[in-house]
Every structure is written in structure tokens, then in C-alpha cells.
Design a protein around this motif. Sequence first.
Motif, PDB file in Angstrom:
ATOM      1  N   TYR A 265    -126.176 -90.689 -18.308  1.00 32.45           N
ATOM      2  CA  TYR A 265    -125.724 -89.299 -18.260  1.00 32.45           C
ATOM      3  C   TYR A 265    -126.663 -88.497 -17.359  1.00 32.45           C
ATOM      4  O   TYR A 265    -127.876 -88.733 -17.346  1.00 32.45           O
ATOM      5  N   ALA A 455    -119.456 -83.713 -19.437  1.00 33.69           N
ATOM      6  CA  ALA A 455    -119.543 -84.345 -20.746  1.00 33.69           C
ATOM      7  C   ALA A 455    -119.966 -83.369 -21.842  1.00 33.69           C
ATOM      8  O   ALA A 455    -119.455 -83.440 -22.960  1.00 33.69           O
ATOM      9  N   MET A 456    -120.882 -82.431 -21.532  1.00 29.55           N
ATOM     10  CA  MET A 456    -121.433 -81.580 -22.583  1.00 29.55           C
ATOM     11  C   MET A 456    -121.996 -80.296 -21.984  1.00 29.55           C
ATOM     12  O   MET A 456    -122.560 -80.313 -20.889  1.00 29.55           O
ATOM     13  N   VAL A 477    -125.350 -86.703 -30.017  1.00 31.06           N
ATOM     14  CA  VAL A 477    -124.069 -87.080 -29.421  1.00 31.06           C
ATOM     15  C   VAL A 477    -124.174 -88.415 -28.688  1.00 31.06           C
ATOM     16  O   VAL A 477    -123.372 -89.334 -28.904  1.00 31.06           O
ATOM     17  N   VAL A 484    -119.545 -82.767 -31.513  1.00 32.20           N
ATOM     18  CA  VAL A 484    -120.421 -81.658 -31.140  1.00 32.20           C
ATOM     19  C   VAL A 484    -120.757 -80.804 -32.359  1.00 32.20           C
ATOM     20  O   VAL A 484    -121.882 -80.300 -32.490  1.00 32.20           O
ATOM     21  N   THR A 537    -118.295 -80.446 -25.998  1.00 34.39           N
ATOM     22  CA  THR A 537    -118.227 -81.796 -25.448  1.00 34.39           C
ATOM     23  C   THR A 537    -116.819 -82.024 -24.913  1.00 34.39           C
ATOM     24  O   THR A 537    -115.896 -81.253 -25.191  1.00 34.39           O
ATOM     25  N   THR A 538    -116.670 -83.090 -24.142  1.00 36.16           N
ATOM     26  CA  THR A 538    -115.375 -83.404 -23.555  1.00 36.16           C
ATOM     27  C   THR A 538    -114.938 -84.799 -23.969  1.00 36.16           C
ATOM     28  O   THR A 538    -115.675 -85.529 -24.644  1.00 36.16           O
ATOM     29  N   PHE A 541    -116.689 -88.494 -24.229  1.00 35.74           N
ATOM     30  CA  PHE A 541    -117.262 -89.148 -25.401  1.00 35.74           C
ATOM     31  C   PHE A 541    -116.210 -89.786 -26.304  1.00 35.74           C
ATOM     32  O   PHE A 541    -116.547 -90.258 -27.386  1.00 35.74           O
ATOM     33  N   GLY A 545    -114.164 -86.707 -29.701  1.00 33.61           N
ATOM     34  CA  GLY A 545    -115.316 -85.915 -29.323  1.00 33.61           C
ATOM     35  C   GLY A 545    -116.618 -86.640 -29.552  1.00 33.61           C
ATOM     36  O   GLY A 545    -117.673 -86.114 -29.305  1.00 33.61           O
TER      37      GLY A 545
END
Length: 580
Positions: A265, A455-456, A477, A484, A537-538, A541, A545
Motif C-alpha cells: 500500500y 484504498a483509505m 485494516v 473502517v 475505505t474502498t 479491501f 470493506g
Amino acid sequence: MRRSLASALALLASTSAQAAAPAPVGADGGMVVTAQHLASEVGADVLKGGGNVVDAAVAVGYALAVVFPAAGNLGGGGFMNIRFADGRTAFVDMREKAPGAATPTMFQDAAGNVVKGRSTDTWLAVGVPGTVAGLEWAREHYGTRSRPDLLAPAIALARDGFVLAPADTSLLQLAAPDFAGDPATAAVFTHDGKPYAVGERLVQKNLAATLEAVSAGGADAFYRGAVGQAIADASRAGGGIITREDMAGYKVRELEPVRCSYRGYDVQSAPPPSAGGVAICEILQILEGYDLGAMGYHSAAEVHAMVEAMRRAYHDRQGLGDPAFVTNDVTRLLDKAYAAKLRAGIDPAKATPSTSLDGPPQAGAEGRQTTQYSIADAAGNAVSVTYTLNSWFGLRRVAGGTGVLMNNEMDDFAAKSGASNQFGLVGSDANAVAPGKTPISSMSPTIVTRDGRLAMVIGSPGGSRIITITLEAIVNVVDHGMTVAEAIDAPRFHMQWMPDVVEVEPFALSPDTRRMLEGQGYAFKDKAPWGQAAGITTDVFGASGAKDDLALPFLAKPPKPYRLYGADDDRDPVGSAAGF
């Protein structure tokens, strides 16, 4: 009063913080998470209406100044972290600056002793505010909507008022004795001299007029017009040193965000004059050498690794400061080889005494009464903003008839090398007061991506704890597969090098784990829940979530898969995630 206010708010939050996390709010179009539900709705409406994430961030910034006056502000400052789906990034520094007449000894008496309260409770505590300049800079350079469109919701909320919820009145009631010391402030934030009650409406006519002036004239109306003059006049009348020239001379800085990687990430966070992004990245890169998922959430092994990484990063943050005044060795601190060297110095079975790490006392840190908001859309554009007045309601004084609450941000400087600020943290010469200088900060608005996809979005208030709050949310996460909401609501621990003690929220550690760690040499201090994180978050993950293979069936989940998942900290009883 300041201490009792903070304690009461912690108690207000403690019951909800101990409960199981609810499902995050799911949405496909856009998501806005703030510390006040009306501001969240304002931001979501901007996105629904076709505005971009920066437009929404600007509208939220102005709205929070009305509906969350304890930390939302026009009279303070902060940071805005921006990332667009096409890879463009920006970091807007709208932090307060020391006035031109500021000196390193301004908070000391003739004998060189720090004068208690001078850097928190007098007009000398006020730094030149940056919020309006920063919001307008962001709107002009990265937004798409007109200034009047984005200020209209805040103007309406100030002019017509809004109905106070219990959490709103808790703040106002506890600060009311301080408001009573200034007639202009009492006229706004008390009801005929008495604290506001639940269900009453808070109307801020003077603030509405200030917002209307900004709507018509932009940042110049605030800094070079009647508002700026009123702030300078109020400062002079109160014994402060802000001048009309200080206001007119304020300039926003656009900086390169701090970047690092963690388990695939990419992390984009706050650069100096914040120490937050550097510390988060340093900790993450130390932790990358441990399998935290296999160790288990808040196991003795994981807590040991995380505390030792925190200890070393907080030790290193002491040398960071305003890049216009201090040379920051960010490249070295973010080098993975340096992280490996620090990791190699961690004894797997013993706590490292903080005194064994060489260096002067830690540089100063800001107050915990800050606010964070996070915004994202379906395309992967995102904004993370942290801004503050320092203490709750800052100085607790409005500037004349402007309705603008002023900050007490000068307390973030070191009043004297080796002296503590209002939060017990010790300052050093690297953070000494100087004209035009920005004090060191821990604010860490952060954006996380993977393979170019959002992602976040995460951040929090919390003073020196901002770094560890943000860090723990990311670890929860990425390493533990939490949603989240679970990641934000999970109990926290914190270590900042000095003092050599680990602070823990209720239920952060089991009794067995705590005994094991005490046997390794750790000392613990129980604390009421802290921070009010706001996160998104998207579906990077997974559909729920979180990592689908790690999600447990009894944990709360959204009813269907979404692109975006938002959560406001359960420690924050009046915030919300608003999606569509």
C-alpha cells in the motif's frame, strides 16, 4: 476549566467507545465523514450536486466553523491532503503562523521563567489564522464550484441557527464559565448569560456576516478587509501582538506530501511542519518486518513490536520543524534501510528504556482538541483535512463583532527549551518561537492507495496521539482485516518516547497480555478514550470493506457490497458518515 472540559468529554465518549462497532456506512457515489452530522450532510450535498472532493472539503470546512465551533474554525488553521484519481497530489499548509512581533522569550518573565497561562489564555497565545486562506487556495486551484455556492450552506446555518444536540451542549455548557469573561463571546455562546440547553437553537449572526464578506470578497475580505482589521484591533485591545500587516501578509504554502509504502500500500501523509506523516511512515516501515496478522490483534507480541516502533519514531520526530526554519532529514528517516536498523535494535523479549535513546527532550506538540474530516468519491478522488483552534474553542474569545473564535496555537511552540506546554509535553529549541514561523504539529491527514486505486482516507484529532490513532487504524485494516468502523472504534494504546509509559484505553489489553508486557519492563497508564477519527475505505479491501477471508460472521457488515465505506469514531457522539 480546560482540564475538566476534556475529562467530561472523555467520559461522554467512553460508554459508546466500549461497544461493538456498528457497520460502516456504505455508498457508491461519494462519502463524507466529519465530526458534526450537519457538516457531513453539507459535503455530501456538494458531491451530489456535481462538485468535486475539494469543493466538498471547502464547504465542510466553512460549515464546521459554524456547527462545530469547539474545533471547526475560521480563526485557526491546519492541513489539507489531496489526491486525485489520475495520480495528481497536493498538500496545502494552512497552519497558523507566529506574528511578526513574536520572540523566543515572549512567554517568559524577566527572570526567564515560563508564565503559566500566557501561551494559552491571553491574546499573546493567538497565531495568525490560516483556515480561510487555505480553503480559498484549495478552491481556486483545485475546486470547480464558485465561492458563493460553497459558502451558502455555512452562511445559512450561522444566520438561521441549528438545533443543539446533547453533545453540542456538553461542549458549550462546560466552556460557558470561560465565555462569561468576555461579553462579545458570551453574547454568542451563552443564552442570556446561561449555558445553552438541548433543543435550543444556536444563531451566530456576526459569523454569518463574516462568512458573507468572504463569500463576496474571498480571502482578501478576511485578511485585508474589515474582518482582518477587527482581528488586529481585538488583539491590540487584549494585549496581543497581531497586526493588520500580519493578517495581510499571511501566505499559504503548498508542499510535497510525505510518501512511503507498507505491505504493498502507498501512504501519502503530512510533511513538516507536521511531524505526523514522517512518524507514521517510520513506524509502518519498522512494523513491515513483523507479521502482525499472525501475531494477533493486540497480542503481547504485536503490542511489543508496535510500542517499540512508536518509541523510536517519536524520539526521531523531536528534530522536525517548520521547513522554512529547520533542516528536516526526512529522506533518512523514511529510508527502509534505516527502519531495518531500528528494527534490529529491538529486543524481542524486553522493553527498551526510553532513556537509552539519545537526544534532547521531545519537541512540543499541539492540543488534542482538533477535528478531522475525510471525503472520497466513486472515481477515487480523495481529500483528508485536519484543522484546529488548539484547545477546545481555542482562546475562548471572539474577535470583536466578527463572530470568529480565535486560536491559542502559540502554545504549540516551546515557551522555553525544556518547559512543558499545556498538555505536559516538553519543548526544544527546534520549536522555539520566531516571527512568521509555524509551530510543530502531529496532525496527520492521510490517504492510502494500492496499485493506483484509492484504498483509505483517515485522520484524527488527539494532539501527540494523532500519529498513533492514524497508525492503528491503518494497521487494523491492513493487517487485521477490520472494517473502517471496527478499525476506528477499536480500543487504542499510545507510546511517545517520553514519558516512558504506555497509555491504554479501557479494554485495549487483556489482563493476561498486560501482565506479560509488564514482565518485559513496560509501565502502563490507564486513560479515558481519546481521539475522534474519521475514515473511509474502498472496495480495494473487499466487498465488506475488510479482507473477506478474515471477516467474522458475527461482526456488523453493510447489507450489500459498496464502493465506499465510511465511519465516524464512536467516541464522537455528534459526527456522522454521509454517503450516497
